[in-house]
Design a protein around this motif. Sequence first.
Motif, PDB file in Angstrom:
ATOM      1  N   UNK A  95       1.012  -1.807   0.136  1.00 50.54           N
ATOM      2  CA  UNK A  95      -0.285  -0.124  -0.138  1.00 50.54           C
ATOM      3  C   UNK A  95       0.875   0.923  -0.270  1.00 50.54           C
ATOM      4  N   UNK A  96       0.615   1.796  -0.658  1.00 47.93           N
ATOM      5  CA  UNK A  96       1.581   3.426  -0.461  1.00 47.93           C
ATOM      6  C   UNK A  96       0.277   5.230  -0.547  1.00 47.93           C
ATOM      7  N   UNK A  97       1.372   5.578   0.583  1.00 50.28           N
ATOM      8  CA  UNK A  97       0.329   6.470   1.421  1.00 50.28           C
ATOM      9  C   UNK A  97      -0.311   7.590   0.605  1.00 50.28           C
TER      10      UNK A  97
ATOM     11  N   UNK B 151      -3.947   3.099  -0.295  1.00 57.02           N
ATOM     12  CA  UNK B 151      -3.510   2.692   0.281  1.00 57.02           C
ATOM     13  C   UNK B 151      -3.340   2.144   1.744  1.00 57.02           C
ATOM     14  N   UNK B 152      -4.720   0.898   0.860  1.00 60.23           N
ATOM     15  CA  UNK B 152      -5.494  -0.443   1.434  1.00 60.23           C
ATOM     16  C   UNK B 152      -4.765  -1.076   1.455  1.00 60.23           C
ATOM     17  N   UNK B 153      -4.955  -2.853   2.016  1.00 60.11           N
ATOM     18  CA  UNK B 153      -4.244  -3.921   2.509  1.00 60.11           C
ATOM     19  C   UNK B 153      -4.418  -3.708   0.038  1.00 60.11           C
ATOM     20  N   UNK B 154      -3.859  -5.027  -0.799  1.00 60.48           N
ATOM     21  CA  UNK B 154      -3.404  -5.062  -2.173  1.00 60.48           C
ATOM     22  C   UNK B 154      -4.397  -6.150  -1.835  1.00 60.48           C
ATOM     23  N   UNK B 155      -5.155  -6.992  -2.782  1.00 52.48           N
ATOM     24  CA  UNK B 155      -5.310  -8.578  -3.193  1.00 52.48           C
ATOM     25  C   UNK B 155      -4.897  -8.610  -4.465  1.00 52.48           C
ATOM     26  N   UNK B 156      -4.054 -10.026  -4.626  1.00 48.28           N
ATOM     27  CA  UNK B 156      -3.926 -10.018  -6.237  1.00 48.28           C
ATOM     28  C   UNK B 156      -4.827 -10.321  -6.501  1.00 48.28           C
TER      29      UNK B 156
END
Length: 630
Positions: free
Chosen positions: A172-174, A179-184
């Motif tokens: 996640x990038x601010x 910026x929240x969790x990433x799901x593939x």
Amino acid sequence: MTQLKIGSNLCYLKMNNLPNFIPYDLGVVSNGKKIFLYGNLLNFSGNSLFTSVSLDGQRFKSANKKSEIVSKNGPVNTLFTSDFRISQNGKDFYLFYKTLTNNKYSISIAKSRDLVSWSSIASLSSISETACIVPDLKVDDNYVAYFGERDISVAYSKDLVNWEIKSKVLSPQNNYFDSYPLKVGNVFNTDEGILVFYYVKEFYREGLLYSVGIALFDKNDPEKLIARSTKPICTQQLEAENGELYPMGVVEFKNNLFLYFGIAGKDVYVVSFGKFKDVFNSFPGKTKPRLEKHDKNPIITPVMHHAWQQNATFNPAAVNDGEKVHLIYRAMGPQNTSVLGHAQSSNGLDVDYRSDEPIYVPREPFETPGGSPHTWFMSGGGYGGCEDPRITWIKEDKKLYLTYIAFNGASAPRVALSSISEVNFRNKNWEWASPKLISKPNEVNKNAVIFPEKINGKYVVMHRVFPNILVDFLDDLDFNDPRYLKGEFKIPPTVDGWDSRKVGAGPPPIKTADGWLLIYHAVDDKNDSEYKIGAMLLDLNEPWKVLYRTQQPILEPDQWYENNGFKAGVAYPCGAVIKDNKLFVYYGGADKFICVASKDLDEFITELKTHHNVKLENKMTTKTVLRHNA
């Protein structure tokens, strides 16, 4: 809206051991002919998997054959499975899926030829989060997979069972949408690299929002990030009272992009974008190669106390001798006759030496102005002389070859060739060979460049006869017959791009591992007075074949020094070198000044290869494709 009636066993159910259980659909994939959509039938006595198929991505019907995943213990009940991610490798399809057992998730993998019958391969011990294999790719004989539900990581396996997990490649990038969790999500093997879709789930007061992002990785190094979207390619939201929203997958089908979302126990709908390639436009800057202009431009300007370069200094050739960058530039004084001057730079940006006298002047009648100037052929405010030099160091010959436009102010401009030994060049002993005309009489021919090494034993010369770049292969560079350039092959302008009217080679091509890098200038039909700069990668053995081409300019005349001179709106490249793995491009601004722009070579080549001509059209549509009826 097309509805698919599956039956009442898909509706909201209440059971003693599953209170308020709501079924989820599982995933999508395409085999190029059909799109397969997988869901759950809530069949507690055995296999729960059902499959629907579509020929257009929007209208689905039940598959003729019952789907199943079979392990050594019999059919797998998919009731507690989710997150199907399917990829094709050769003739086989590989399915990663997630299973909930005793409140713990695990990842399993299965294999299929027909996308209906699946054979279980293994339950994985090293990966426990949603995962997807890169289609049709092996690195060092390893399959490659991306996985993750907070950070996305890479894993490698030789047997699809034992996976070696590498470091995180995406987090996640601010201050951005992700910026929240990433799901593939789904992963695609494209010409530009490995394209990874990912989902970002965000809760808000009224319900749930999903954003879809993309990232591009290097196929030779799947851990190397090339580009990443800073804005979502798609967002979908649903108010809480309408159900639970979740993403199902992404499909490329007949060159179109389809994103599928589900609402638990209710509908499946598709978001259609139009052309799949349009998704690359979400990479800001990274997919649009740009040169960075030197903040001290212009680096060479006219010198009032030198009459020969009092009016203009522009369009410089360039060569790197291993220590210094040498610039051979066009200069004009009050007579508007073009001569050539010399300058040096130790760092490629700042000039630390300039000659007090020209190093090359008109010597032959074909380049010596005489009589009344023929203004139709006026070039860069000049009426004759030696114009727009290019220089090529062919080390096999121990010579530097100078090509330029020879113009006497009346006849058609022609290409001239001279040379100097590398020893004399290093010592600033300007003993140039007698120039020869190498282009045909009565033909306006410009922008001649010589490749720095032979190709298949032949010298290669590019030149320009309106509107094309032409390519010739030559046994030698003597031109004693006399004989002239013919134009055996051509690179034409584009049909409707920024370079649609005419194109011309800039500096001599630079050899790279990916092809010959050609910096070129062009104008379009909408504004034929504005010269912009682009780039191509050409085949190493057949350099008239364009492998990659910038679909937007890499440099445009938008600064004062590119507009305040003899001709506004001109950025005209004649020289380029590589120094410390950095590309330096030298160009004339407004037919008066000399400027430089630069970029890390590896980064520039990567951007060039991943650049797309994308015209975003407002074609994104949402449509319900599957309805579970109670």
